[in-house]
Design a protein around this motif. Structure first.
Motif, PDB file in Angstrom:
ATOM      1  N   ILE A  23       2.686  -7.560   1.669  1.00  0.00           N
ATOM      2  CA  ILE A  23       1.118  -7.187   1.634  1.00  0.00           C
ATOM      3  C   ILE A  23       0.929  -7.444   3.270  1.00  0.00           C
ATOM      4  N   ALA A  27      -0.164  -5.596   6.460  1.00  0.00           N
ATOM      5  CA  ALA A  27      -1.729  -5.785   7.361  1.00  0.00           C
ATOM      6  C   ALA A  27      -1.645  -6.293   8.287  1.00  0.00           C
ATOM      7  N   GLN A  36      -7.382  -5.904   1.014  1.00  0.00           N
ATOM      8  CA  GLN A  36      -8.353  -4.407   0.264  1.00  0.00           C
ATOM      9  C   GLN A  36      -6.640  -3.627   0.051  1.00  0.00           C
ATOM     10  N   ILE A  37      -5.372  -3.943   0.399  1.00  0.00           N
ATOM     11  CA  ILE A  37      -4.081  -3.434   0.081  1.00  0.00           C
ATOM     12  C   ILE A  37      -4.011  -3.801  -1.539  1.00  0.00           C
ATOM     13  N   TRP A  38      -4.337  -5.331  -1.548  1.00  0.00           N
ATOM     14  CA  TRP A  38      -3.938  -5.855  -3.160  1.00  0.00           C
ATOM     15  C   TRP A  38      -4.814  -5.140  -3.866  1.00  0.00           C
ATOM     16  N   GLU A  40      -6.142  -2.268  -3.087  1.00  0.00           N
ATOM     17  CA  GLU A  40      -6.193  -0.458  -3.681  1.00  0.00           C
ATOM     18  C   GLU A  40      -4.635  -0.583  -3.719  1.00  0.00           C
ATOM     19  N   ASN A  42      -0.382   0.317  -2.462  1.00  0.00           N
ATOM     20  CA  ASN A  42      -0.182   1.174  -0.635  1.00  0.00           C
ATOM     21  C   ASN A  42       1.550   1.304  -0.829  1.00  0.00           C
ATOM     22  N   VAL A  45       4.207  -0.545  -0.082  1.00  0.00           N
ATOM     23  CA  VAL A  45       4.645  -2.392  -0.567  1.00  0.00           C
ATOM     24  C   VAL A  45       5.705  -2.648  -1.509  1.00  0.00           C
TER      25      VAL A  45
END
Length: 70
Positions: A23, A27, A36-38, A40, A42, A45
Motif C-alpha cells: 500500500i 501511495a 485511502q487505499i487501505w 477503499e 486497489n 495491492v
C-alpha cells in the motif's frame, strides 16, 4: 515512512506487513493516500504484497486473503 513505522501502521490496522508495504509503495509513502487505499482497496495491492512473501494467507484488517484467490 520507515519500515518500522509501516509495520506499526499495519499492526494498528491488524493488517499483514506485506500488504501495508505494498500500500505504501503504491501511495508513494503518502500516509493519507495509503489510508485511502487501505479503506477503499486497489487491485494492485494484493499481487504486490504476495510477491513480498511465501505465505499462503495475508490479512487486510479482518479479511483473510488466500494467495490462490489473487
Amino acid at each position: 515512512m520507515t519500515t518500522s513505522n509501516i509495520q506499526a501502521w499495519a499492526d494498528t490496522r491488524e493488517t499483514s506487513h506485506e500488504i501495508a508495504e505494498a500500500i505504501f509503495e503504491l501511495a508513494g509513502n503518502d500516509e493519507v493516500l495509503a489510508q485511502q487505499i487501505w479503506e477503499e482497496g486497489n487491485d494492485e495491492v494484493l499481487p504486490l504484497a504476495f510477491a513480498k512473501t511465501q505465505e499462503d494467507h495475508l490479512f487486510w484488517g479482518e479479511e483473510k486473503i488466500d494467495r490462490k484467490n489473487v
